[in-house]
Design a protein around this motif. Structure first.
Motif, PDB file in Angstrom:
ATOM      1  N   GLY A  18      -8.810  -3.854   1.366  1.00 34.57           N
ATOM      2  CA  GLY A  18      -8.408  -2.459   1.389  1.00 34.57           C
ATOM      3  C   GLY A  18      -8.146  -1.963   2.790  1.00 34.57           C
ATOM      4  N   ASP A  19      -8.860  -0.927   3.194  1.00 37.64           N
ATOM      5  CA  ASP A  19      -8.659  -0.270   4.484  1.00 37.64           C
ATOM      6  C   ASP A  19      -8.746  -1.282   5.632  1.00 37.64           C
ATOM      7  OD1 ASP A  19      -8.964   1.170   6.884  1.00 37.64           O
ATOM      8  OD2 ASP A  19      -9.908   2.850   5.854  1.00 37.64           O
TER       9      ASP A  19
ATOM     10  N   ARG B  68     -13.307  -2.172  -3.747  1.00 35.65           N
ATOM     11  CA  ARG B  68     -12.221  -1.835  -2.833  1.00 35.65           C
ATOM     12  C   ARG B  68     -12.818  -1.280  -1.543  1.00 35.65           C
ATOM     13  NH1 ARG B  68     -10.160   2.426  -4.524  1.00 35.65           N
ATOM     14  NH2 ARG B  68     -11.415   2.739  -6.396  1.00 35.65           N
TER      15      ARG B  68
ATOM     16  N   TYR C  38       0.813  -1.213   0.000  1.00 33.49           N
ATOM     17  CA  TYR C  38       0.000   0.000   0.000  1.00 33.49           C
ATOM     18  C   TYR C  38       0.851   1.270   0.000  1.00 33.49           C
ATOM     19  CZ  TYR C  38      -3.863  -3.123   1.040  1.00 33.49           C
ATOM     20  OH  TYR C  38      -4.795  -4.126   0.975  1.00 33.49           O
TER      21      TYR C  38
ATOM     22  N   CYS D 180     -11.974  -3.530   7.017  1.00 38.57           N
ATOM     23  CA  CYS D 180     -11.891  -4.998   7.052  1.00 38.57           C
ATOM     24  C   CYS D 180     -12.215  -5.535   8.443  1.00 38.57           C
ATOM     25  CB  CYS D 180     -10.496  -5.464   6.632  1.00 38.57           C
ATOM     26  SG  CYS D 180     -10.092  -5.192   4.901  1.00 38.57           S
TER      27      CYS D 180
ATOM     28  N   THR E  64     -12.699   1.185   0.693  1.00 40.54           N
ATOM     29  CA  THR E  64     -12.181   2.534   0.916  1.00 40.54           C
ATOM     30  C   THR E  64     -13.337   3.469   1.239  1.00 40.54           C
ATOM     31  OG1 THR E  64     -12.421   3.187  -1.407  1.00 40.54           O
ATOM     32  CG2 THR E  64     -10.343   2.130  -0.772  1.00 40.54           C
ATOM     33  N   GLU E  65     -12.983   4.637   1.760  1.00 40.94           N
ATOM     34  CA  GLU E  65     -14.003   5.641   2.062  1.00 40.94           C
ATOM     35  C   GLU E  65     -14.767   6.030   0.803  1.00 40.94           C
ATOM     36  OE1 GLU E  65     -15.115   7.427   4.987  1.00 40.94           O
ATOM     37  OE2 GLU E  65     -14.291   5.573   5.789  1.00 40.94           O
TER      38      GLU E  65
ATOM     39  N   LYS F 154      -9.136  -0.932   8.784  1.00 40.94           N
ATOM     40  CA  LYS F 154     -10.206  -0.638   9.745  1.00 40.94           C
ATOM     41  C   LYS F 154     -11.550  -1.134   9.219  1.00 40.94           C
ATOM     42  CE  LYS F 154     -12.207   1.423  13.323  1.00 40.94           C
ATOM     43  NZ  LYS F 154     -13.626   1.297  12.980  1.00 40.94           N
TER      44      LYS F 154
END
Length: 486
Positions: free
Chosen positions: A329-330, A299, A102, A334, A301-302, A332
């Motif tokens: 991805g992120d 993905r 990443y 996950c 992500t935000e 948190k």
């Protein structure tokens, strides 16, 4: 027309995301229309390992600020298209295209500035005189700048089109980290506070600017939608056009999809319940044809709207529904999704990872497909979902707004759309969809069938691009004739 694509990835050759889908489908569609299409891209480690490449000519050399770049031109023929590869191992012989895990490579600004300059040299080395060089995203964004300052020579008849695939990724780098550009006499006009914004340079110097959906083109004219580039884009508004991406229905067709346990079409939509049963059982959910399943593949992500979704998961789990989410991805996000899967194992499934098989099985087995994106330049999964009779639930942004018609438009409706960027708005939209599913099964089926009959083709996209190229060439010819006459 003679068209060159300067792009950093092409599906079937190398891919990290949706840019590669365009890199494959649009050149093929333009080629099918009779245009001569060439692709120039970096020679990544993955390409060298998987493709049989030929060497073109002798070693090439570029000079910049006392630095000498010796590189080789490689070539392959892919689906009848010539692909030239810039083989400079110091920059491209790496495990990853833009990052290791990443962490983005620190020299990405230098790597892709060099690539832009090398594209121009490659075209001269192979004696190719393009009418259009179509540059894609920040990776090729410095090419219009370089070409603009060399127009009096080899490329005097060549015009540039620059496509913004996602304005959130702008290629912002310190100029002192880019030896390839530091020497250029005109570069200081592009520097602000010691930094250069490559996407902004592409916007400034390209002859025409496109993006991947009409609604996203409008959003790019706003501060929020453009991620701070709106002032520059407003000055080029007359040269900005949104052309909707297409969908590859040869890969995404429930009637022929080899990833499915059962195939179906508009005449055999009832067989979709078999795909649903497989999705439920293979992910540990309770098998029940009457319980609506909401799927999501993306993905983590935000951008994809998890800031709206995670806060309402407790409320959603109170309803008679099931969810299957696939992605990575992120960390948190996950962790949050993993906890819900442990707490509700018969109702909520989370697959931390990605596989093509999982993506196709979710599209076929779910009743609804969720895309509550913060922003979505075009989006492809909503197109796949429509083709599979899986009703999209989307936020009305970017290409999602262009492709999904809200259920309030009863005779045309293909999905459910919400606008406000809040968890509450998403929750209300999902509840409307669930109520419609349970109380109006015949209308829900009609909505599914309407979606399955909807088509967003690359032929249409290529037609629009072809018209843009032609108008650009004709406009330039007209301007030159006027100058000659004067």
């Amino acid at each position: 027309m003679n068209i060159v694509f300067a792009i950093s990835e092409v599906e079937e050759l190398v891919k990290t995301g949706g840019l590669a889908d365009v890199g494959k489908a649009l050149p093929l569609a333009l080629q099918k229309m009779g245009h001569d299409v060439t692709i120039v891209m970096p020679c990544y480690q993955e390409l060298s390992a998987t493709q049989k490449l030929q060497t073109v000519g002798t070693e090439q050399t570029l000079f910049a600020e006392g630095q000498v770049y010796h590189y080789t031109i490689r070539q392959l023929t892919w689906r009848g298209i010539n692909v030239y590869l810039v083989d400079y191992p110091d920059y491209f012989d790496r495990d990853g295209l833009y990052s290791s895990a990443y962490n983005a490579f620190e020299d990405n600004g230098e790597r892709f500035s060099f690539f832009s300059g090398a594209v121009l040299q490659v075209l001269q080395a192979v004696e190719l005189h393009p009418d259009i060089i179509h540059c894609h995203d920040w990776h090729a964004a410095m090419l219009p700048f370089l070409l603009r300052h060399e127009r009096s020579g080899y490329f005097s008849q060549t015009r540039t089109v620059f496509t913004i695939h996602n304005a959130a990724f702008q290629g912002v780098h310190r100029l002192d980290s880019i030896p390839f550009l530091r020497h250029h006499p005109a570069i200081l006009s592009q520097v602000h506070g010691g930094y250069i914004n490559m996407l902004q340079s592409g916007i400034t110097f390209a002859d025409k600017i496109t993006t991947v959906s009409p609604n996203y083109a409008l959003e790019l004219l706003t501060d929020l939608g453009s991620h701070g580039l709106h002032e520059r884009l407003v000055t080029r508004q007359q040269d900005l056009i949104g052309i909707l991406n297409g969908c590859d229905y040869s890969q995404w067709n429930p009637a022929t999809d080899t990833q499915l346990t059962v195939n179906y079409d508009t005449d055999t939509l009832h067989k979709k319940t078999d795909c649903k049963a497989h999705l439920q059982t293979s992910n540990g959910l309770t098998e029940d044809s009457k319980t609506p399943v909401i799927g999501m593949v993306c993905r983590l992500t935000e951008q994809k709207g998890f800031g709206y979704l995670v806060p309402i998961l407790d409320a959603l789990m109170q309803h008679n529904l099931q969810m299957v989410i696939v992605g990575t991805g992120d960390p948190k996000v996950c962790m949050d999704l993993g906890e819900y899967a442990q707490q509700h194992p018969r109702q909520f499934a989370f697959i931390n990872g990605f596989s093509n098989s999982h993506a196709h099985q979710v599209e076929a087995g779910a009743d609804f497909f969720l895309m509550p994106s913060q922003f979505e330049p075009c989006g492809l999964n909503q197109m796949y979902s429509l083709a599979y009779g899986t009703v999209p639930i989307v936020r009305g942004v970017g290409g999602l707004k262009d492709t999904v018609i809200d259920y309030q438009h009863q005779d045309r409706a293909t999905g459910f759309v919400f606008d406000d960027p809040t968890p509450e708005a998403l929750l209300n939209c999902i509840r409307r969809a669930l109520l419609f599913y349970h109380e109006h099964p015949q209308q829900f089926k009609a909505m599914q069938l309407r979606g399955m009959h909807t088509r967003f083709t690359w032929k249409d996209a290529a037609t629009h691009y072809g018209a843009l190229y032609s108008a650009l060439i004709a406009q330039e010819s007209f301007n030159q004739d006027n100058v000659t006459s004067a």
